[in-house]
Design a protein around this motif. Structure first.
Motif, PDB file in Angstrom:
ATOM      1  N   LEU A 131       0.829  -1.209   0.000  1.00 16.65           N
ATOM      2  CA  LEU A 131       0.000   0.000   0.000  1.00 16.65           C
ATOM      3  C   LEU A 131       0.858   1.252   0.000  1.00 16.65           C
ATOM      4  CD1 LEU A 131      -2.851  -0.820   2.548  1.00 16.65           C
ATOM      5  CD2 LEU A 131      -2.984  -0.743   0.060  1.00 16.65           C
ATOM      6  N   ARG A 132       1.855   1.258   0.852  1.00 11.48           N
ATOM      7  CA  ARG A 132       2.721   2.441   0.951  1.00 11.48           C
ATOM      8  C   ARG A 132       3.454   2.685  -0.370  1.00 11.48           C
ATOM      9  NH1 ARG A 132       6.263   2.213   6.099  1.00 11.48           N
ATOM     10  NH2 ARG A 132       6.092   4.457   6.106  1.00 11.48           N
ATOM     11  N   GLU A 133       3.981   1.626  -0.963  1.00 14.12           N
ATOM     12  CA  GLU A 133       4.677   1.781  -2.247  1.00 14.12           C
ATOM     13  C   GLU A 133       3.726   2.283  -3.324  1.00 14.12           C
ATOM     14  OE1 GLU A 133       6.906  -1.551  -3.673  1.00 14.12           O
ATOM     15  OE2 GLU A 133       8.356  -1.436  -2.039  1.00 14.12           O
ATOM     16  N   THR A 134       2.521   1.740  -3.352  1.00  9.52           N
ATOM     17  CA  THR A 134       1.549   2.160  -4.370  1.00  9.52           C
ATOM     18  C   THR A 134       1.225   3.643  -4.227  1.00  9.52           C
ATOM     19  OG1 THR A 134       0.628  -0.077  -4.447  1.00  9.52           O
ATOM     20  CG2 THR A 134      -0.717   1.695  -5.373  1.00  9.52           C
ATOM     21  N   VAL A 135       1.033   4.094  -2.994  1.00  7.97           N
ATOM     22  CA  VAL A 135       0.758   5.517  -2.779  1.00  7.97           C
ATOM     23  C   VAL A 135       1.946   6.356  -3.233  1.00  7.97           C
ATOM     24  CG1 VAL A 135       0.409   7.309  -1.033  1.00  7.97           C
ATOM     25  CG2 VAL A 135      -0.960   5.222  -0.970  1.00  7.97           C
ATOM     26  N   LEU A 136       3.160   5.939  -2.876  1.00  5.13           N
ATOM     27  CA  LEU A 136       4.340   6.700  -3.290  1.00  5.13           C
ATOM     28  C   LEU A 136       4.458   6.786  -4.810  1.00  5.13           C
ATOM     29  CD1 LEU A 136       6.925   5.449  -0.652  1.00  5.13           C
ATOM     30  CD2 LEU A 136       6.024   7.776  -0.869  1.00  5.13           C
ATOM     31  N   LYS A 137       4.059   5.746  -5.498  1.00  2.00           N
ATOM     32  CA  LYS A 137       4.095   5.766  -6.972  1.00  2.00           C
ATOM     33  C   LYS A 137       2.995   6.655  -7.550  1.00  2.00           C
ATOM     34  CE  LYS A 137       6.090   1.159  -7.320  1.00  2.00           C
ATOM     35  NZ  LYS A 137       5.822  -0.262  -7.602  1.00  2.00           N
ATOM     36  N   HIS A 138       1.855   6.716  -6.876  1.00  2.78           N
ATOM     37  CA  HIS A 138       0.726   7.487  -7.382  1.00  2.78           C
ATOM     38  C   HIS A 138       0.817   8.981  -7.068  1.00  2.78           C
ATOM     39  CE1 HIS A 138      -0.976   3.657  -8.303  1.00  2.78           C
ATOM     40  NE2 HIS A 138      -2.192   4.120  -8.526  1.00  2.78           N
ATOM     41  N   ILE A 139       1.427   9.338  -5.947  1.00  2.79           N
ATOM     42  CA  ILE A 139       1.395  10.755  -5.557  1.00  2.79           C
ATOM     43  C   ILE A 139       2.217  11.658  -6.471  1.00  2.79           C
ATOM     44  CG2 ILE A 139       0.764  10.349  -3.164  1.00  2.79           C
ATOM     45  CD1 ILE A 139       3.691  10.803  -2.392  1.00  2.79           C
ATOM     46  N   VAL A 140       3.016  11.081  -7.339  1.00  2.00           N
ATOM     47  CA  VAL A 140       3.736  11.921  -8.300  1.00  2.00           C
ATOM     48  C   VAL A 140       2.760  12.587  -9.273  1.00  2.00           C
ATOM     49  CG1 VAL A 140       5.859  10.568  -8.114  1.00  2.00           C
ATOM     50  CG2 VAL A 140       4.231  10.032  -9.931  1.00  2.00           C
ATOM     51  N   HIS A 141       1.499  12.159  -9.249  1.00  2.00           N
ATOM     52  CA  HIS A 141       0.478  12.738 -10.122  1.00  2.00           C
ATOM     53  C   HIS A 141      -0.336  13.837  -9.445  1.00  2.00           C
ATOM     54  CE1 HIS A 141       1.344   9.660 -13.074  1.00  2.00           C
ATOM     55  NE2 HIS A 141       1.297   8.781 -12.100  1.00  2.00           N
ATOM     56  N   LEU A 142       0.005  14.158  -8.209  1.00  2.00           N
ATOM     57  CA  LEU A 142      -0.688  15.243  -7.514  1.00  2.00           C
ATOM     58  C   LEU A 142      -0.355  16.582  -8.175  1.00  2.00           C
ATOM     59  CD1 LEU A 142      -0.043  14.233  -3.801  1.00  2.00           C
ATOM     60  CD2 LEU A 142      -2.218  14.098  -5.030  1.00  2.00           C
ATOM     61  N   THR A 143      -1.275  17.521  -8.068  1.00  5.09           N
ATOM     62  CA  THR A 143      -1.013  18.864  -8.587  1.00  5.09           C
ATOM     63  C   THR A 143      -0.907  19.898  -7.469  1.00  5.09           C
ATOM     64  OG1 THR A 143      -3.371  19.248  -8.912  1.00  5.09           O
ATOM     65  CG2 THR A 143      -2.132  18.401 -10.812  1.00  5.09           C
ATOM     66  N   GLU A 144      -1.517  19.606  -6.305  1.00  2.00           N
ATOM     67  CA  GLU A 144      -1.502  20.518  -5.158  1.00  2.00           C
ATOM     68  C   GLU A 144      -1.227  19.727  -3.880  1.00  2.00           C
ATOM     69  OE1 GLU A 144      -2.006  23.896  -4.917  1.00  2.00           O
ATOM     70  OE2 GLU A 144      -2.052  24.064  -7.089  1.00  2.00           O
ATOM     71  N   PRO A 145       0.003  19.247  -3.695  1.00  2.00           N
ATOM     72  CA  PRO A 145       0.276  18.420  -2.513  1.00  2.00           C
ATOM     73  C   PRO A 145       0.115  19.203  -1.214  1.00  2.00           C
ATOM     74  CG  PRO A 145       2.331  19.015  -3.601  1.00  2.00           C
ATOM     75  CD  PRO A 145       1.214  19.484  -4.489  1.00  2.00           C
ATOM     76  N   THR A 146      -0.458  18.539  -0.214  1.00  2.00           N
ATOM     77  CA  THR A 146      -0.630  19.174   1.086  1.00  2.00           C
ATOM     78  C   THR A 146       0.669  19.100   1.880  1.00  2.00           C
ATOM     79  OG1 THR A 146      -1.356  17.135   2.165  1.00  2.00           O
ATOM     80  CG2 THR A 146      -3.076  18.542   1.194  1.00  2.00           C
ATOM     81  N   GLU A 147       0.783  20.012   2.829  1.00  2.00           N
ATOM     82  CA  GLU A 147       1.959  20.035   3.687  1.00  2.00           C
ATOM     83  C   GLU A 147       2.092  18.721   4.455  1.00  2.00           C
ATOM     84  OE1 GLU A 147       3.810  22.503   7.485  1.00  2.00           O
ATOM     85  OE2 GLU A 147       1.895  23.124   6.632  1.00  2.00           O
ATOM     86  N   GLU A 148       0.994  18.227   4.983  1.00  2.00           N
ATOM     87  CA  GLU A 148       1.017  17.002   5.779  1.00  2.00           C
ATOM     88  C   GLU A 148       1.517  15.810   4.954  1.00  2.00           C
ATOM     89  OE1 GLU A 148      -1.944  14.564   8.802  1.00  2.00           O
ATOM     90  OE2 GLU A 148      -2.777  16.099   7.506  1.00  2.00           O
ATOM     91  N   LEU A 149       1.050  15.695   3.731  1.00  2.00           N
ATOM     92  CA  LEU A 149       1.476  14.594   2.871  1.00  2.00           C
ATOM     93  C   LEU A 149       2.961  14.711   2.544  1.00  2.00           C
ATOM     94  CD1 LEU A 149      -0.230  12.618   0.277  1.00  2.00           C
ATOM     95  CD2 LEU A 149       1.771  13.844  -0.523  1.00  2.00           C
ATOM     96  N   VAL A 150       3.409  15.891   2.174  1.00  2.23           N
ATOM     97  CA  VAL A 150       4.825  16.080   1.829  1.00  2.23           C
ATOM     98  C   VAL A 150       5.709  15.779   3.038  1.00  2.23           C
ATOM     99  CG1 VAL A 150       6.584  17.713   1.032  1.00  2.23           C
ATOM    100  CG2 VAL A 150       4.323  17.696  -0.047  1.00  2.23           C
ATOM    101  N   ARG A 151       5.284  16.213   4.203  1.00  2.00           N
ATOM    102  CA  ARG A 151       6.059  15.921   5.425  1.00  2.00           C
ATOM    103  C   ARG A 151       6.183  14.411   5.657  1.00  2.00           C
ATOM    104  NH1 ARG A 151       7.512  19.998   8.836  1.00  2.00           N
ATOM    105  NH2 ARG A 151       6.542  22.021   8.471  1.00  2.00           N
ATOM    106  N   GLU A 152       5.124  13.679   5.391  1.00  2.00           N
ATOM    107  CA  GLU A 152       5.181  12.228   5.574  1.00  2.00           C
ATOM    108  C   GLU A 152       6.128  11.587   4.558  1.00  2.00           C
ATOM    109  OE1 GLU A 152       4.853   8.890   7.567  1.00  2.00           O
ATOM    110  OE2 GLU A 152       4.016  10.809   8.220  1.00  2.00           O
ATOM    111  N   VAL A 153       6.141  12.094   3.346  1.00  2.00           N
ATOM    112  CA  VAL A 153       7.070  11.577   2.330  1.00  2.00           C
ATOM    113  C   VAL A 153       8.514  11.878   2.750  1.00  2.00           C
ATOM    114  CG1 VAL A 153       7.775  11.696  -0.094  1.00  2.00           C
ATOM    115  CG2 VAL A 153       5.340  11.749   0.498  1.00  2.00           C
ATOM    116  N   ILE A 154       8.753  13.058   3.279  1.00  2.00           N
ATOM    117  CA  ILE A 154      10.086  13.410   3.787  1.00  2.00           C
ATOM    118  C   ILE A 154      10.476  12.432   4.905  1.00  2.00           C
ATOM    119  CG2 ILE A 154      11.427  15.145   5.055  1.00  2.00           C
ATOM    120  CD1 ILE A 154       9.692  17.293   3.564  1.00  2.00           C
ATOM    121  N   ASN A 155       9.547  12.154   5.805  1.00  2.00           N
ATOM    122  CA  ASN A 155       9.824  11.225   6.904  1.00  2.00           C
ATOM    123  C   ASN A 155      10.217   9.838   6.392  1.00  2.00           C
ATOM    124  OD1 ASN A 155       9.224  13.209   8.788  1.00  2.00           O
ATOM    125  ND2 ASN A 155       7.128  12.499   9.102  1.00  2.00           N
TER     126      ASN A 155
END
Length: 147
Positions: free
Chosen positions: A47-71
């Motif tokens: 699930l985590r890998e699938t989300v990481l592959k899909h979020i590259v298609h976001l156009t307006e990423p939220t701060e919370e999501l980006v922070r989690e990717v950084i983590n």
């Protein structure tokens, strides 16, 4: 934001189907709370890998999501392939934050760059270093075009 439509994450096949549908319908941006929840769910790597592959298609990423990717990218207790996916996602998401250009995004960009520099300046697998280098190229390209 809409409510979290992913429901029970132990039903991971259904969650992946939902992710694929959201990507196809270009509805990922509306479901970032749920995407962030999936990224925090440590009991299913698919699930985590699938989300990481899909979020590259976001156009307006939220701060919370980006922070989690950084983590995820910075967490040395997570296996390297997932960390590489996170760094790849940052290479797509951070330029979007730079283009938005508000103060909150500036701080987020600073945190991402700081963490990526730490990865480059510490002993890490070569593939992770390569991913960080590529992400930095994408970020720098955006920084040059915004000034």
């Amino acid at each position: 934001m809409y409510s979290d439509i992913f429901g029970n994450l132990t039903e991971w096949g259904q969650v992946i189907e939902t992710l694929d549908q959201l990507k196809e319908l270009k509805q990922l941006d509306r479901n970032q709370d749920g995407l962030t929840r999936v990224l925090r769910y440590r009991d299913n790597w698919q699930l985590r890998e699938t989300v990481l592959k899909h979020i590259v298609h976001l156009t307006e990423p939220t701060e919370e999501l980006v922070r989690e990717v950084i983590n995820i990218a910075a967490d040395e207790y997570i296996y390297v392939d997932m960390r590489i996916l996170a760094v790849d996602a940052l290479g797509q998401l951070i330029p979007l934050c730079i283009k938005r250009g508000d103060n909150k995004d500036s701080k987020l960009v600073e945190i991402a760059i700081e963490n990526m520099n730490k990865l480059l300046n510490s002993p890490q697998p070569p593939l992770l270093h390569e991913a960080v280098t590529e992400a930095f190229k994408m970020i720098k390209k955006t920084q040059k075009s915004t000034f």
